[in-house]
Motif scaffolding. Structure first.
Motif, short mmCIF file in Angstrom:
data_model
loop_
_atom_site.label_atom_id
_atom_site.label_comp_id
_atom_site.label_asym_id
_atom_site.label_seq_id
_atom_site.Cartn_x
_atom_site.Cartn_y
_atom_site.Cartn_z
N ALA A 273 20.36 5.43 17.98
CA ALA A 273 20.54 6.52 18.74
C ALA A 273 20.44 6.49 20.30
O ALA A 273 21.27 7.09 21.00
N ALA A 274 19.43 5.57 20.24
CA ALA A 274 19.23 5.32 22.16
C ALA A 274 20.46 4.56 22.49
O ALA A 274 20.85 4.84 23.73
N TYR A 277 23.33 6.71 23.02
CA TYR A 277 23.13 7.66 24.13
C TYR A 277 23.55 7.02 25.38
O TYR A 277 24.12 7.51 26.26
N HIS A 280 27.32 6.10 25.73
CA HIS A 280 28.04 7.39 26.24
C HIS A 280 29.53 7.06 25.87
O HIS A 280 30.53 7.58 26.44
N ILE A 332 27.41 11.06 16.74
CA ILE A 332 26.09 10.75 16.24
C ILE A 332 26.12 11.68 14.74
O ILE A 332 25.38 11.10 13.85
#
Length: 376
Positions: A273-274, A277, A280, A332
């Protein structure tokens, strides 16, 4: 006194991490294996897109889990995986043609085929084919139940394409590595498990899994949970434990796998998830993050037998989140839905395991005392 004698008997967490970091960047057998996994997964993603597969993450995961041991062992596993996948897909097509897909029929079918697949995985000589037979049938039937508008032959075809892409990629990388890096760092043989024939404890264990699998169609009917097939995969995967350690209750060994699956999926999911993020939507960053997750997960898996399953689940979570079906539409949500389904599978299975453990408490206690005496 040698330098080895000066090492602390019980190294601290910091010391263990430093040691693992040194091994991570040191050329050797483990590094070769980890780089093989990266190459295998990346090639599987490319092939899966070229052949028109839909669930690219399943192709990537197939390429990852197949790559174990020397090329001969990889080839055997590849053949068994393809045979099991083809048979499971064929049976799923036949099942739809011969039934009207009533709820009770789906419940009975996933329980029976999943239970047979798990029992074969625990006891049969060609165990891997049995596992893929059950998993493939389960995934296709549950996906078809969730997406009534889809043609089951198309679902079966894409499952075969996904596994085929992962298998082909794995074999290519294994052959190339055997001719290059593995000349200096030979792969270790995976200990083989001999077939055990009829085994009542394994049969009871498979029945518990079958009961859990039979509940998935009912849950979908009332809660319409997406990606429910991942819950079925979870139920079967965590129930794969050595027959010798089952005794009258598989609660203890399966609980360990459940904990490791939960911790591994959470850790891998958070990292993924990081990365998602930060990336992008950047495909190069997503690919680089995928490679990082594969190396870390495989490194954990290769570090110790105790944490091997945790490392595998870490990688699974990374692939589920960071390998989209279409890099042009990265999101996601699909990965999160699959992750939620994994935990739903655990939640369904645990009460059934506990109930099975309580039904025979005297036998379970006797097995525990025998194990304790043996260890002493």
């Amino acid at each position: 006194m040698t330098p080895a004698d000066t090492r602390p008997a019980n190294p601290t967490l910091t010391e263990r991490l430093r040691r693992e970091l040194r091994v991570l960047i040191t050329p050797g057998r483990r590094m070769a294996d980890e780089l093989e996994c990266v190459a295998s997964v990346l090639l599987a993603i490319v092939i899966a897109h070229l052949v028109g597969a839909e669930m690219i993450a399943w192709a990537a995961f197939s390429a990852f889990v197949l790559l174990k041991g020397p090329v001969g062992e990889t080839l055997v596993r590849a053949v068994l995986r393809m045979i099991g996948t083809f048979l499971g897909a064929t049976l799923a097509i036949w099942f739809e043609r011969m039934t009207n897909l009533a709820l009770w029929q789906i419940m009975l079918a996933v329980a029976l085929v999943g239970g047979v697949g798990l029992y074969g995985m625990l006891t049969a000589k060609r165990a891997y084919a049995f596992l893929l037979f059950g998993l493939t049938f389960l995934m296709i039937v549950l996906d078809r139940m969730e997406n009534r508008h889809l043609d089951i032959e198309a679902l079966a075809l894409t499952r075969v394409l996904e596994v085929g892409a992962g298998t082909l990629a794995c074999v290519i990388v294994s052959v190339v590595s055997t001719l290059t890096a593995r000349r200096w760092w030979p792969a270790s043989l995976t200990p083989s498990t001999p077939p055990v024939g009829w085994h009542p404890d394994a049969a009871r264990h498979a029945v518990q899994a079958a009961i859990a699998l039979s509940l998935l169609p009912v849950i979908h009917l009332y809660w319409d949970i997406p990606e429910l097939a991942q819950a079925g995969v979870t139920i079967m995967a965590v129930m794969i434990v050595p027959v010798a350690g089952l005794g009258s209750s598989g609660l203890a060994p399966v609980s360990r796998r459940l904990r490791q699956r939960a911790v591994g999926c959470l850790a891998g999911g958070l990292l993924a998830a990081a990365i998602l993020y930060v990336a992008h939507g950047s495909v190069p960053l997503l690919v680089a993050g995928t490679c990082l997750g594969i190396v870390l997960g495989r490194h954990i898996e290769n570090g110790s037998t105790r944490n091997a399953y945790l490392g595998l689940q870490f990688t699974l979570a990374v692939l589920v989140v960071l390998v989209p079906d279409d890099y042009a539409n990265v999101a996601i949500e699909p990965g999160l839905e699959r992750m939620v389904s994994v935990f739903i599978g655990m939640a369904i299975l645990v009460p059934i395991l506990v109930a099975g453990h309580l039904i025979a408490p005297e036998r379970a206690a006797a097995d525990t005392s025998e194990d304790t005496s043996a260890s002493e």
